[in-house]
Design an enzyme around this catalytic site. Structure first.
Site, PDB file in Angstrom:
ATOM      1  N   GLN A  82      76.412 101.910  45.350  1.00  0.00           N
ATOM      2  CA  GLN A  82      75.753 100.707  45.868  1.00  0.00           C
ATOM      3  C   GLN A  82      76.589  99.425  45.894  1.00  0.00           C
ATOM      4  O   GLN A  82      76.555  98.662  46.869  1.00  0.00           O
ATOM      5  CB  GLN A  82      74.469 100.427  45.074  1.00  0.00           C
ATOM      6  CG  GLN A  82      73.662  99.294  45.650  1.00  0.00           C
ATOM      7  CD  GLN A  82      72.382  98.955  44.911  1.00  0.00           C
ATOM      8  OE1 GLN A  82      71.850  97.887  45.095  1.00  0.00           O
ATOM      9  NE2 GLN A  82      71.871  99.826  44.083  1.00  0.00           N
ATOM     10  N   GLU A 204      74.032  99.997  37.575  1.00  0.00           N
ATOM     11  CA  GLU A 204      73.213  98.785  37.693  1.00  0.00           C
ATOM     12  C   GLU A 204      72.624  98.269  36.366  1.00  0.00           C
ATOM     13  O   GLU A 204      72.891  97.149  35.938  1.00  0.00           O
ATOM     14  CB  GLU A 204      72.073  99.071  38.681  1.00  0.00           C
ATOM     15  CG  GLU A 204      70.989  98.018  38.754  1.00  0.00           C
ATOM     16  CD  GLU A 204      71.473  96.722  39.362  1.00  0.00           C
ATOM     17  OE1 GLU A 204      72.176  96.765  40.373  1.00  0.00           O
ATOM     18  OE2 GLU A 204      71.130  95.643  38.832  1.00  0.00           O
ATOM     19  N   ASP A 233      74.562  95.695  41.011  1.00  0.00           N
ATOM     20  CA  ASP A 233      75.240  96.370  42.116  1.00  0.00           C
ATOM     21  C   ASP A 233      75.367  95.457  43.332  1.00  0.00           C
ATOM     22  O   ASP A 233      76.468  95.047  43.723  1.00  0.00           O
ATOM     23  CB  ASP A 233      74.460  97.616  42.525  1.00  0.00           C
ATOM     24  CG  ASP A 233      74.722  98.778  41.586  1.00  0.00           C
ATOM     25  OD1 ASP A 233      75.746  98.750  40.890  1.00  0.00           O
ATOM     26  OD2 ASP A 233      73.916  99.706  41.557  1.00  0.00           O
ATOM     27  N   GLY A 312      63.100  76.367  35.815  1.00  0.00           N
ATOM     28  CA  GLY A 312      63.503  74.962  35.878  1.00  0.00           C
ATOM     29  C   GLY A 312      62.607  74.088  35.020  1.00  0.00           C
ATOM     30  O   GLY A 312      61.864  74.565  34.170  1.00  0.00           O
ATOM     31  N   GLY A 313      62.677  72.820  35.266  1.00  0.00           N
ATOM     32  CA  GLY A 313      61.897  71.882  34.470  1.00  0.00           C
ATOM     33  C   GLY A 313      60.457  71.736  34.952  1.00  0.00           C
ATOM     34  O   GLY A 313      59.701  70.921  34.416  1.00  0.00           O
TER      35      GLY A 313
HETATM   36  N1  CAO Z   1      89.058 112.767  48.197  1.00  0.00           N
HETATM   37  C1  CAO Z   1      89.325 113.331  47.015  1.00  0.00           C
HETATM   38  N2  CAO Z   1      88.837 112.841  45.846  1.00  0.00           N
HETATM   39  C2  CAO Z   1      88.028 111.769  45.931  1.00  0.00           C
HETATM   40  C3  CAO Z   1      87.713 111.129  47.144  1.00  0.00           C
HETATM   41  C4  CAO Z   1      88.263 111.693  48.328  1.00  0.00           C
HETATM   42  N3  CAO Z   1      88.023 111.160  49.515  1.00  0.00           N
HETATM   43  N4  CAO Z   1      86.895 110.093  46.886  1.00  0.00           N
HETATM   44  C5  CAO Z   1      86.708 110.051  45.559  1.00  0.00           C
HETATM   45  N5  CAO Z   1      87.383 111.051  44.978  1.00  0.00           N
HETATM   46  C6  CAO Z   1      87.479 111.382  43.555  1.00  0.00           C
HETATM   47  C7  CAO Z   1      88.143 110.290  42.760  1.00  0.00           C
HETATM   48  O1  CAO Z   1      89.525 110.368  42.912  1.00  0.00           O
HETATM   49  C8  CAO Z   1      87.671 110.616  41.362  1.00  0.00           C
HETATM   50  O2  CAO Z   1      88.435 111.676  40.848  1.00  0.00           O
HETATM   51  P1  CAO Z   1      89.218 111.634  39.444  1.00  0.00           P
HETATM   52  O3  CAO Z   1      88.262 111.074  38.421  1.00  0.00           O
HETATM   53  O4  CAO Z   1      89.563 113.071  39.203  1.00  0.00           O
HETATM   54  O5  CAO Z   1      90.398 110.775  39.575  1.00  0.00           O
HETATM   55  C9  CAO Z   1      86.294 111.217  41.611  1.00  0.00           C
HETATM   56  O6  CAO Z   1      86.199 111.453  43.010  1.00  0.00           O
HETATM   57  C10 CAO Z   1      85.075 110.407  41.236  1.00  0.00           C
HETATM   58  O7  CAO Z   1      85.268 109.061  41.133  1.00  0.00           O
HETATM   59  P2  CAO Z   1      84.375 108.188  40.124  1.00  0.00           P
HETATM   60  O8  CAO Z   1      84.806 108.485  38.723  1.00  0.00           O
HETATM   61  O9  CAO Z   1      84.456 106.813  40.562  1.00  0.00           O
HETATM   62  O10 CAO Z   1      82.884 108.752  40.372  1.00  0.00           O
HETATM   63  P3  CAO Z   1      81.724 109.034  39.310  1.00  0.00           P
HETATM   64  O11 CAO Z   1      80.604 109.585  40.133  1.00  0.00           O
HETATM   65  O12 CAO Z   1      82.144 109.860  38.167  1.00  0.00           O
HETATM   66  O13 CAO Z   1      81.325 107.604  38.733  1.00  0.00           O
HETATM   67  C11 CAO Z   1      80.572 105.306  38.913  1.00  0.00           C
HETATM   68  C12 CAO Z   1      80.516 106.733  39.468  1.00  0.00           C
HETATM   69  C13 CAO Z   1      79.799 104.438  39.824  1.00  0.00           C
HETATM   70  C14 CAO Z   1      79.952 105.286  37.507  1.00  0.00           C
HETATM   71  C15 CAO Z   1      82.039 104.856  38.820  1.00  0.00           C
HETATM   72  O14 CAO Z   1      82.634 105.013  40.089  1.00  0.00           O
HETATM   73  C16 CAO Z   1      82.210 103.413  38.379  1.00  0.00           C
HETATM   74  O15 CAO Z   1      82.056 103.091  37.199  1.00  0.00           O
HETATM   75  N6  CAO Z   1      82.555 102.523  39.317  1.00  0.00           N
HETATM   76  C17 CAO Z   1      82.846 101.133  39.043  1.00  0.00           C
HETATM   77  C18 CAO Z   1      81.598 100.365  38.755  1.00  0.00           C
HETATM   78  C19 CAO Z   1      80.608 100.451  39.884  1.00  0.00           C
HETATM   79  O16 CAO Z   1      80.871 100.173  41.027  1.00  0.00           O
HETATM   80  N7  CAO Z   1      79.387 100.780  39.485  1.00  0.00           N
HETATM   81  C20 CAO Z   1      78.277 100.644  40.393  1.00  0.00           C
HETATM   82  C21 CAO Z   1      77.938 101.873  41.056  1.00  0.00           C
HETATM   83  S1  CAO Z   1      76.514 101.592  42.020  1.00  0.00           S
HETATM   84  O17 CAO Z   1      75.276 101.859  40.956  1.00  0.00           O
END
Ligand code: CAO
Length: 492
Positions: A82, A204, A233, A312-313
């Site tokens: 998001q 979030e 988000d 606010g106030g």
């Molecule tokens: N091709 C190949 N690999 C891909 C890719 C693509 N096109 N796109 C993504 N990936 C891979 C990434 O390289 C990553 O792999 P590795 O961990 O092995 O390096 C993997 O997909 C997943 O990435 P991620 O760790 O970001 O995803 P997640 O689902 O585990 O975590 C989230 C999600 C949101 C918790 C994390 O991305 C995060 O903390 N983001 C920053 C904060 C944020 O934006 N949070 C709000 C999210 S909205 O609620």
């Protein structure tokens, strides 16, 4: 010729061949960096006009006919879920060409989350990814890495919100990107800024808690509460969009990109800054506008939860309206703004309160707020929330109906302004989305549906990145842009 003159000339030239309000064609278009040649400004030029020696003469062309604010800006959109998608969708609404890179066969995880129509991308995805093109690339495939390098060279901004370190693990370090395209802006959302929690993944509600919003939301007697508004988000995505646009502006002067980081904790805290204000005020005595003050409940060491108190106030509260017994949203917010205290007293049948020393002044009213709001509620309970709105507005009394999402979805005035938009989708049919909340007189938003997974892969590879048809065929068979059999089995 100055930077601005050149940019303006290019924009006018582009507008001359483009009819007004035609849908922005996602055709090959030079990114801004290609149309603006940089020359180092002198110090006096930097001081003048924020870095530009001269502005072009004000255009006399019809409003909205000169393209969109961010036309010519190309975004390498590496976002998911998001926060990042909110940012790039806003940039897309403003006319940027957003190229969303997704994993072949899988895509943004939200495509499949909270699905309401079998086989169709979820509303979670479609409402956050309008005005974008989708290309599938396996960023860990050697050919995929080569395509990404070309994209970096052809784009102005890379936006990502992967977990900390994920971009580096793909080989897309800042040093590599900056060397490949020194003009590229690299914008990231992370959960926390540098410090003890910088490696943490964040969603979030974690951000709402860590940013100070949850501890100050809810009722005093209850636990901390998260809000429905996605301030962690979407709020951080909004902050990031602001950072990107200002970095683009600075780049016109410096010629180089920079890193832009928005931590969700910081974004939430920025939105909750009035509570940090109150924390400091607490050091100088009780917070008199909080209803617990009037109720004689002592304050602790930290800002308490304030229920529905007005921030606010001007004291305010949520009051029942006609029908509250059966309708959970039959309520109004009512503010006892000091300048309209007289009309409030007349409306609720308490004209004597206008002169009674216990009620006539704001400080006198503070210890009696509960009784005052209970009395006002006796009046609001006799009217619908919309009647309260109509009557109070005639007297400039600030009130607001508690609108349900059903009422908002059906609100014709929100449709008329383009804030709520009905969109056609080839698989799910019609759906509602939130259009651009920012209205601009010379940059008219056209809301377009979210792309299907990989819908524009071929178009982007050939038209933007310049691969030949033969090269495209080779890329396809290499597995860099198509799902591997293993991934397809996993997805099924
Ligand atoms: N091709 C190949 N690999 C891909 C890719 C693509 N096109 N796109 C993504 N990936 C891979 C990434 O390289 C990553 O792999 P590795 O961990 O092995 O390096 C993997 O997909 C997943 O990435 P991620 O760790 O970001 O995803 P997640 O689902 O585990 O975590 C989230 C999600 C949101 C918790 C994390 O991305 C995060 O903390 N983001 C920053 C904060 C944020 O934006 N949070 C709000 C999210 S909205 O609620």
């Amino acid at each position: 010729m100055t930077i601005r003159k050149m940019a303006a000339k290019a924009a006018v030239k582009k507008a001359a061949v483009k009819p007004r309000r035609t849908a922005v064609k996602f055709a090959q278009r030079p990114a801004i960096r290609a149309t603006v040649k940089m020359s180092a400004p002198t110090n006096s030029a930097v001081r003048k006009n924020g870095g530009f020696a001269e502005l072009p003469p004000p255009s006399t062309e019809p409003w909205g006919s000169l393209g969109k604010a961010l036309e010519g800006v190309r975004i390498l959109d590496f976002t998911h879920v998001q926060s990042g998608p909110t940012c790039t969708q806003l940039l897309g609404y403003m006319g940027a060409d957003c190229i969303k890179v997704e994993r072949p066969g899988v895509g943004d995880i939200t495509r499949g989350q909270l699905r309401d129509v079998k086989g169709a991308d979820s509303l979670y995805f479609t409402m956050l990814n309008g005005n974008k093109r989708s290309i599938t690339i396996d960023s860990k495939h050697p050919k995929g890495k080569e395509i990404l390098e070309r994209l970096i060279k052809h784009c102005d901004v890379l936006v990502e919100n992967f977990a900390p370190g994920a971009l580096d693990r793909m080989g897309l370090t800042w040093d590599y990107i900056h060397k490949t395209n020194p003009r590229m802006i690299v914008a990231s959302v992370k959960g926390f800024g540098p410090g003890p929690y910088e490696e943490c993944k964040v969603y979030e509600n974690i951000a709402q808690c860590a940013g100070g919003a949850a501890s100050t939301t809810g009722f005093r007697e209850g636990p901390p509460l998260v809000t429905g508004a996605q301030i962690g988000d979407s709020g951080t995505g909004l902050h990031l969009a602001f950072g990107i646009v200002t970095a683009l502006y600075q780049r016109l002067r410096t010629g180089r990109g920079q890193r832009v980081l928005c931590a969700m904790q910081d974004g939430v805290l920025n939105l909750a800054r009035v509570k940090l204000r109150d924390q400091q005020r607490l050091g100088h005595g009780p917070l008199s506008e909080y209803s617990q003050y009037g109720e004689g409940v002592p304050f602790g060491v930290a800002v308490p939860r304030a229920g529905n108190d007005s921030g606010g106030g001007q004291p305010g509260w949520i009051l029942k309206c006609k029908g509250w017994e059966t309708d959970p949203d039959a309520y109004t917010y009512f503010i006892t703004q000091a300048p309209v205290w007289g009309p409030i007293c007349d409306l609720i049948g308490r004209p004597e309160w206008k002169t009674d020393p216990d009620y006539a002044t704001p400080p006198a009213r503070l210890p009696r707020l509960r009784h005052i709001f209970n009395t006002i509620e006796e009046w609001t309970k006799t009217k619908t929330k919309f009647e309260v709105m109509d009557i109070c507005n005639q007297h400039d009394i600030p009130v607001g109906p508690i609108l349900s999402m059903k009422e908002i979805g059906e609100d014709q005035s929100l449709r008329a302004t383009g804030t709520v938009v009905e969109i056609d989708h080839p698989i799910r049919g019609q759906y509602l989305t939130v259009g651009n909340p920012v209205k601009m007189s010379d940059s008219i938003t056209e809301v377009k549906r979210a792309p299907l997974l990989g819908e524009h892969t071929e178009q982007i590879l050939i038209e933007v990145l310049g691969y030949s048809a033969e090269e495209y065929a080779a890329i396809k068979s290499s597995g860099a842009v198509t799902p591997s059999e293993k991934k397809e089995t996993e997805a099924a």
